[in-house]
Write an enzyme that holds these catalytic residues in place. Structure first.
Site, PDB file in Angstrom:
ATOM      1  N   GLU A  68     -12.658   0.079  -9.614  1.00  0.00           N
ATOM      2  CA  GLU A  68     -12.268  -0.868 -10.660  1.00  0.00           C
ATOM      3  C   GLU A  68     -13.217  -0.890 -11.858  1.00  0.00           C
ATOM      4  OE1 GLU A  68     -10.319  -1.649  -6.950  1.00  0.00           O
ATOM      5  OE2 GLU A  68     -12.477  -1.681  -7.412  1.00  0.00           O
ATOM      6  N   ARG A  82       0.399   3.839  -3.138  1.00  0.00           N
ATOM      7  CA  ARG A  82      -0.265   5.109  -2.808  1.00  0.00           C
ATOM      8  C   ARG A  82       0.741   6.247  -2.621  1.00  0.00           C
ATOM      9  NH1 ARG A  82      -5.872   3.727   0.323  1.00  0.00           N
ATOM     10  NH2 ARG A  82      -5.863   1.472   0.025  1.00  0.00           N
ATOM     11  N   ASP A 121      -4.719  -9.531  -7.707  1.00  0.00           N
ATOM     12  CA  ASP A 121      -5.075  -8.700  -8.850  1.00  0.00           C
ATOM     13  C   ASP A 121      -3.924  -7.993  -9.557  1.00  0.00           C
ATOM     14  OD1 ASP A 121      -4.788  -7.193  -6.547  1.00  0.00           O
ATOM     15  OD2 ASP A 121      -6.820  -6.378  -6.569  1.00  0.00           O
ATOM     16  N   THR A 171      -1.586   0.992 -10.256  1.00  0.00           N
ATOM     17  CA  THR A 171      -2.836   0.422  -9.758  1.00  0.00           C
ATOM     18  C   THR A 171      -3.610   1.386  -8.871  1.00  0.00           C
ATOM     19  OG1 THR A 171      -3.784  -1.631  -8.853  1.00  0.00           O
ATOM     20  CG2 THR A 171      -1.926  -0.650  -7.665  1.00  0.00           C
ATOM     21  N   GLU A 209       0.816  -1.209   0.000  1.00  0.00           N
ATOM     22  CA  GLU A 209       0.000   0.000   0.000  1.00  0.00           C
ATOM     23  C   GLU A 209       0.852   1.262   0.000  1.00  0.00           C
ATOM     24  OE1 GLU A 209      -3.041   0.060  -0.596  1.00  0.00           O
ATOM     25  OE2 GLU A 209      -3.895  -1.866   0.003  1.00  0.00           O
TER      26      GLU A 209
END
Length: 587
Positions: free
Chosen positions: A492, A201, A332, A578, A197
């Site tokens: 998504e 991010r 994913d 992503t 993360e």
């Protein structure tokens, strides 16, 4: 974390005012007291606080770049060299329509774009009012909160930088950037951070903001963070763990995990590659290249050859101990990053095309399914497979909001690698997610649900008896259940709708997007911002007081971009990580 700009106030005290004080003997005592107070104040300002590229910059109080590795690398694998290949165009060749209908269409899109921007500004303003130091705004109670594993480093602040720039909110961007470059990565209450993360991010956010604005202070802050995150690879076999434990990293005591989500330990290739490109430091590329080599070695040795399992034993480098396979949660972005890293490297590293092609062959054969519907809708979903030693692969017809990115991934891979069938599959998966949105009373798809499925990807006859016996008949025909009915402000579905619009030029996707945005706004809006909801099955929604940073970083960004001019973040110029951060493709 964030240091108030006290030093600036001191250094800019008017000089003539200081002289006047000392001219009057009656003020000598007062001046001495003032000087003493100023020295005391300066004593509490960090030594690493200075001015850099026009920003008041706070250097992290622990310099990870100077930390010796417990497991040093004798020679770094270099970035691929040479002129980037001339890759097939990803984005549709849009033209400008100056007819009356075309101008009316642009006026309509501008009004929609403005409404999306209004939703962002409302969310951003409320977040800013609780303080940049918090990771997230609680959009019902109006409080700020820090997310576990995010370090308290202002996740929403950093994640939103690119959106501010893209929406033309330049004053707000520079205000946010000025706060972001004061983050001290060593100032945290946490003992560790979530490696995945923090990479997507914070590091992705800083790199994307730099690639858009070219503000060098943002790159410097990204390098600081990259050096810290690089320490995750300082393990006996150079494979990263799920958690970057700060004390273990300093002591050289880290080891890779034996049951970590595959996405979390393989999804740094975009961010670390871009950092290597911008700095010329091959250590970042070397780190992710080692992980890629492991993926290449194990691709055909897992229990479902061609894919990798949901969980990895990186400690023992055994990737065949898990029998579950998915493109959804936990796995994913492993797959998402294959075509994207190929593009970011200018097509100079062929292994990513090889991994993508083999993986998608397995996905098409084993994971994709067509739902059984009365109208024989030409749509697809990606499910989950469990491999039994006795009976082989077994497909569960489960849909996930997280897996809606798959449509865009197939489209991107189809374009980059000239596989028209994949673009077609991507459209069917994207339309499947939109079908699931339209199926619910709120106009929003659930987090997780199960469907009746056809035995192949071809149309099949509707079975009313099967639906009545096996499904919750309060749901639309085709659904078996909505076992997790929440909506978490996820991006998504709109991500793939946006990508398919940009890749096909079909304006139907803009209409889908507008319908989705209106539904989401109606179901999630609060007095302050927008909130996750408890169930998409109830029109009178229950707000759960949560607004993760991806709402501003991804969801609203994709909604804004689909109604914007196609040259804004052109897909042949940028790769989106992503978290939707735009990373500049080399030329």
């Amino acid at each position: 974390m964030f240091t108030e700009n006290v030093e600036w106030q001191i250094h800019h005290l008017p000089h003539h005012a200081m002289i006047a004080i000392f001219r009057r003997k009656t003020r000598v005592l007062a001046s001495l007291i003032l000087v003493l107070l100023l020295y005391l104040l300066l004593a509490f300002i960090p030594e690493h606080h200075d001015t850099l590229y026009g920003f008041t910059y706070v250097r992290t109080s622990y310099d990870w770049s100077k930390k010796s590795l417990k497991y040093p690398i004798s020679q770094y694998a270099p970035l691929p060299t040479g002129t980037p290949r001339s890759l097939p165009k990803v984005q549709y060749a849009f033209t400008t329509d100056t007819s009356p209908d075309g101008l009316a269409r642009e006026e309509l899109l501008a009004s929609r774009r403005a409404e999306v921007k209004d939703a962002f500004v409302k969310s951003w303003t409320s977040y800013k009012n609780v303080g940049f130091g918090y990771d997230e705004l609680m959009p019902v109670s109006g409080k700020g909160r820090d997310a576990p594993g995010f370090g308290g480093w202002g996740a929403t602040l950093v994640d939103s930088l690119s959106t501010l720039w893209i929406m033309g909110l330049k004053d707000e961007f520079y205000e946010a950037a000025a706060a972001a470059v004061t983050i001290d990565w060593a100032d945290t209450r946490d003992n560790s951070c979530n490696f995945f993360e923090t990479t997507i991010r914070h590091l992705g956010g800083l790199l994307g903001a730099y690639d858009l604005s070219l503000e060098t202070a943002l790159l410097e802050k990204a390098i600081e963070l990259g050096d810290m995150l690089y320490m995750a690879y300082d393990t006996p076999n150079h494979m990263p763990p799920f958690w970057l434990d700060f004390a273990d990293a300093k002591d050289g005591a880290q080891v890779a995990g034996n049951h970590d989500p595959s996405a979390s330990v393989t999804s740094s290739s975009l961010e670390f590659t871009r950092l290597a490109q911008l700095t010329g430091n091959n250590k970042y590329y070397d780190a992710i290249n080692r992980v890629t080599l492991v993926l290449d070695e194990w691709q055909n040795k897992t229990r479902l050859p061609g894919m990798w399992p949901t969980f990895f034993d990186f400690a023992q480098l055994q990737l065949d101990s898990d029998n579950s396979f998915t493109l959804g949660a936990l796995a994913d972005s492993l797959y998402e990053y294959l075509p994207k890293t190929f593009a970011l490297l200018g097509g100079l590293e062929p292994v990513y095309e090889k991994l993508y092609r083999r993986a998608m062959d397995t996905v098409i054969e084993n994971l994709l399914f067509r739902p059984k519907t009365p109208d024989q809708d030409d749509i697809l979903f990606s499910g989950n497979v469990y491999v039994s030693a006795d009976t082989g692969p077994h497909l569960t017809a489960e849909g996930q909001h997280l897996a809606c990115f798959v449509g865009g991934m197939f489209g991107l891979g189809g374009k980059l690698f000239n596989i028209p069938e994949h673009v077609n599959i991507g459209e069917k998966i994207t339309r499947g997610c939109v079908w699931a949105y339209d199926a619910m009373p709120t106009g929003i798809m659930p987090e997780i649900f199960n469907l009746l499925k056809c035995e192949s990807l071809e149309p099949c006859e509707w079975d009313e008896d099967e639906w009545e016996n096996e499904a919750n008949t309060q749901l639309k025909r085709g659904f078996k259940n909505a076992r997790d009915p929440r909506y978490l402000l996820r991006p998504e579905a709109i991500e793939s709708v946006f990508l398919m619009y940009r890749m096909t030029g079909n304006p139907e996707y803009q209409e889908m997007a507008w319908r989705m945005f209106q539904s989401i706004r109606k179901a999630t809006e609060t007095d302050l911002a927008f909130s996750s909801i408890q169930s998409v099955r109830e029109v009178e929604t229950v707000k759960t007081d949560s607004m993760e940073s991806f709402w501003l970083a991804e969801t609203l960004r994709y909604f804004y971009l689909i109604f914007s001019a196609p040259d804004l973040i052109n897909l042949d110029e940028y790769v989106l990580n992503t978290e939707a951060h735009p990373l500049k493709r080399p030329k």
